[in-house]
Every structure is written in structure tokens, then in C-alpha cells.
Design an enzyme around this catalytic site. Structure first.
Site, PDB file in Angstrom:
ATOM      1  N   GLN A 116       0.080   4.006   4.824  1.00  0.00           N
ATOM      2  CA  GLN A 116      -1.371   3.901   5.063  1.00  0.00           C
ATOM      3  C   GLN A 116      -2.163   4.699   4.032  1.00  0.00           C
ATOM      4  OE1 GLN A 116      -2.523   1.653   7.142  1.00  0.00           O
ATOM      5  NE2 GLN A 116      -0.357   1.211   7.506  1.00  0.00           N
ATOM      6  N   GLU A 152     -13.609  25.799   2.722  1.00  0.00           N
ATOM      7  CA  GLU A 152     -12.739  25.979   3.888  1.00  0.00           C
ATOM      8  C   GLU A 152     -11.641  24.911   3.864  1.00  0.00           C
ATOM      9  OE1 GLU A 152     -13.025  26.674   8.707  1.00  0.00           O
ATOM     10  OE2 GLU A 152     -14.811  26.052   7.605  1.00  0.00           O
ATOM     11  N   LEU A 186      -7.109  26.590  -3.556  1.00  0.00           N
ATOM     12  CA  LEU A 186      -8.076  26.675  -4.655  1.00  0.00           C
ATOM     13  C   LEU A 186      -9.084  27.794  -4.409  1.00  0.00           C
ATOM     14  CD1 LEU A 186      -8.610  22.833  -4.823  1.00  0.00           C
ATOM     15  CD2 LEU A 186      -7.300  24.221  -6.456  1.00  0.00           C
ATOM     16  N   HIS A 194      -5.237  14.400   3.163  1.00  0.00           N
ATOM     17  CA  HIS A 194      -4.479  15.340   3.991  1.00  0.00           C
ATOM     18  C   HIS A 194      -3.717  14.534   5.045  1.00  0.00           C
ATOM     19  CE1 HIS A 194      -3.472  19.043   6.043  1.00  0.00           C
ATOM     20  NE2 HIS A 194      -3.796  18.445   7.178  1.00  0.00           N
TER      21      HIS A 194
HETATM   22  C1  GRF Z   1       0.817  13.135   0.895  1.00  0.00           C
HETATM   23  O1  GRF Z   1       1.392  13.093   2.177  1.00  0.00           O
HETATM   24  C2  GRF Z   1      -0.585  13.660   0.980  1.00  0.00           C
HETATM   25  O2  GRF Z   1      -1.225  13.318   2.169  1.00  0.00           O
HETATM   26  C3  GRF Z   1      -0.389  15.142   0.909  1.00  0.00           C
HETATM   27  O3  GRF Z   1       0.699  15.334   0.047  1.00  0.00           O
HETATM   28  C4  GRF Z   1       1.497  14.165   0.009  1.00  0.00           C
HETATM   29  C5  GRF Z   1       1.564  13.759  -1.411  1.00  0.00           C
HETATM   30  O4  GRF Z   1       2.485  12.733  -1.638  1.00  0.00           O
HETATM   31  N1  GRF Z   1      -1.583  15.790   0.480  1.00  0.00           N
HETATM   32  P1  GRF Z   1       2.507  12.041  -3.068  1.00  0.00           P
HETATM   33  O5  GRF Z   1       2.750  13.122  -4.105  1.00  0.00           O
HETATM   34  O6  GRF Z   1       1.194  11.351  -3.271  1.00  0.00           O
HETATM   35  O7  GRF Z   1       3.653  11.075  -3.026  1.00  0.00           O
END
Ligand code: GRF
Length: 200
Positions: free
Chosen positions: A181, A151, A101, A117
Site C-alpha cells: 500500500q 515533533e 532530524l 511512516h
Molecule cells: C517503510 O516501511 C517506510 O514506511 C518506513 O521505512 C520503510 C522504508 O522501506 N519509513 P523502503 O526503504 O522504502 O523499502
């Protein structure tokens, strides 16, 4: 005194499993009555994102803004911002939104845009987090919910969940364990965050 509705806009690029977990939690836990919060739109930068059908099945309107239709990152982000702002969001949720972004975009949503993340930040910012955790010999991996700042993957941490890395794990088996999780943590972290937002 009537509180302003806390509109949530979710951005996706792919499967949308975190998006679906969030929409389901909001519906099942009645966030609208509880917090005045509801998911008003799901926006994808990819026309074929699987999550679009999932959102529609859950009764949430979807929109597509294909980044390939734009000349530059800046023009796409400006159009995306304009589209998001038609929904007057209290919170923008990145849920597998696979775009870098621009600073202007991030600054516009400062303090009201969150991301999940798939690593225990500050370890393993960027891509291929699960393979990198395995290669580094980590005994634990996980995911982090954080505020988005200019960042990459460095904003204030709102929640973290850890899982063990098991002998013989591949990036795929570890990702699946982490994702379970993520689906629990992300809705809860967003709920907690919305509860703290000062009523307008
Ligand atoms: C997840 O592992 C999330 O942590 C990362 O991208 C993946 C997205 O999976 N940012 P989904 O599209 O929510 O199934």
C-alpha cells in the site's frame, strides 16, 4: 510564463522500495511534462544502502553523506542541508531515512518535506510499529504520509492507507502487506501535493 522546475530530492537509508516506486511513477506518469517535477537526486546516509543501486538503475544520480563522518547530529544535518540545497528542491522526500532530524534542518524545509511512516498515525509513532500494532490487538494497521515537523511523526497528515491485521500475522507479514500500500499511496500523495504547490 515559465514555471520553476519542481525538483525532488529523496533521502534513503536502506532498501529504497518507496523511493523506487516514486521514481517509477514520476517516469511512467511523465511528471516532468505534467507537473514540471522530477527526481533530481537520491541521497543516502549509509554507503551500503541497497536503494542506491536501484536509483542508479532507474537513471537517477545518487550521493552518499555518511553520518559517521560527522562529529555531531548538528554538523551532519548542516552538511546534508547544504548538499540537498545544491539541488534547489521544491520537495524533500524521506523514504526510509532512518535519522532523527535537528529542529534547524526541519524548519529549513518546513512545508516542503514529507515522510512515510508505517502506522496509522497518530497511533504508533517511532519504531517497531508493526509488532506494536499486533501486540495491541489492532484489527487494522497501515501507513501515513505526512509533512515533517519538529515533533517526530506528528506533522499534517496528507494520506493514509489501511490494511487488515490477520490472525497469525508476524511483524514481517504485516510489514509486507503494508508496504504494498505504501508503494501505491506515497507516489500519489506526492503527486497531489506537487499539484497544489503554487507556481513560482
Ligand atoms: C517503510 O516501511 C517506510 O514506511 C518506513 O521505512 C520503510 C522504508 O522501506 N519509513 P523502503 O526503504 O522504502 O523499502
Amino acid at each position: 510564463m515559465t514555471e520553476k522546475a519542481k525538483n525532488i530530492v529523496i533521502l534513503i537509508s536502506g532498501a529504497g522500495s518507496n523511493m523506487a516506486a516514486l521514481i517509477k511513477a514520476a517516469q511512467e506518469e511523465k511528471w516532468e511534462d505534467l507537473l514540471g517535477a522530477r527526481v533530481v537526486a537520491v541521497i543516502s546516509n549509509k554507503p551500503g544502502a541497497e536503494g542506491l543501486a536501484l536509483a542508479q538503475a532507474l537513471g537517477v544520480p545518487t550521493q552518499v553523506l555518511d553520518h559517521k563522518d560527522f562529529e555531531s547530529r548538528a554538523t551532519f544535518d548542516a552538511a546534508l542541508q547544504a548538499l540537498i540545497d545544491t539541488h534547489q528542491p521544491a520537495l524533500v522526500v524521506l523514504a526510509g531515512f532512518m535519522r532523527i532530524l535537528t529542529p534547524d534542518f526541519v524548519t529549513h524545509y518546513a512545508g516542503r518535506m514529507v515522510n512515510i511512516h508505517p502506522s496509522l498515525l497518530p497511533a504508533f509513532t517511532g519504531l517497531n510499529t508493526h509488532q506494536r500494532a499486533i501486540d495491541a490487538g489492532c484489527s487494522e494497521a497501515g501507513a501515513t504520509v505526512h509533512l515533517v515537523t519538529t515533533e517526530l511523526d506528528h506533522g499534517q497528515i496528507l494520506a493514509q492507507a489501511a490494511v487488515p491485521v490477520l490472525l497469525g500475522d508476524s511483524a514481517e507479514t504485516l510489514a509486507a502487506r503494508v508496504l504494498v500500500q505504501e508503494h501505491l499511496m506515497y507516489p500519489q500523495a506526492i503527486k497531489d501535493f506537487l499539484q497544489k504547490l503554487i507556481p513560482a
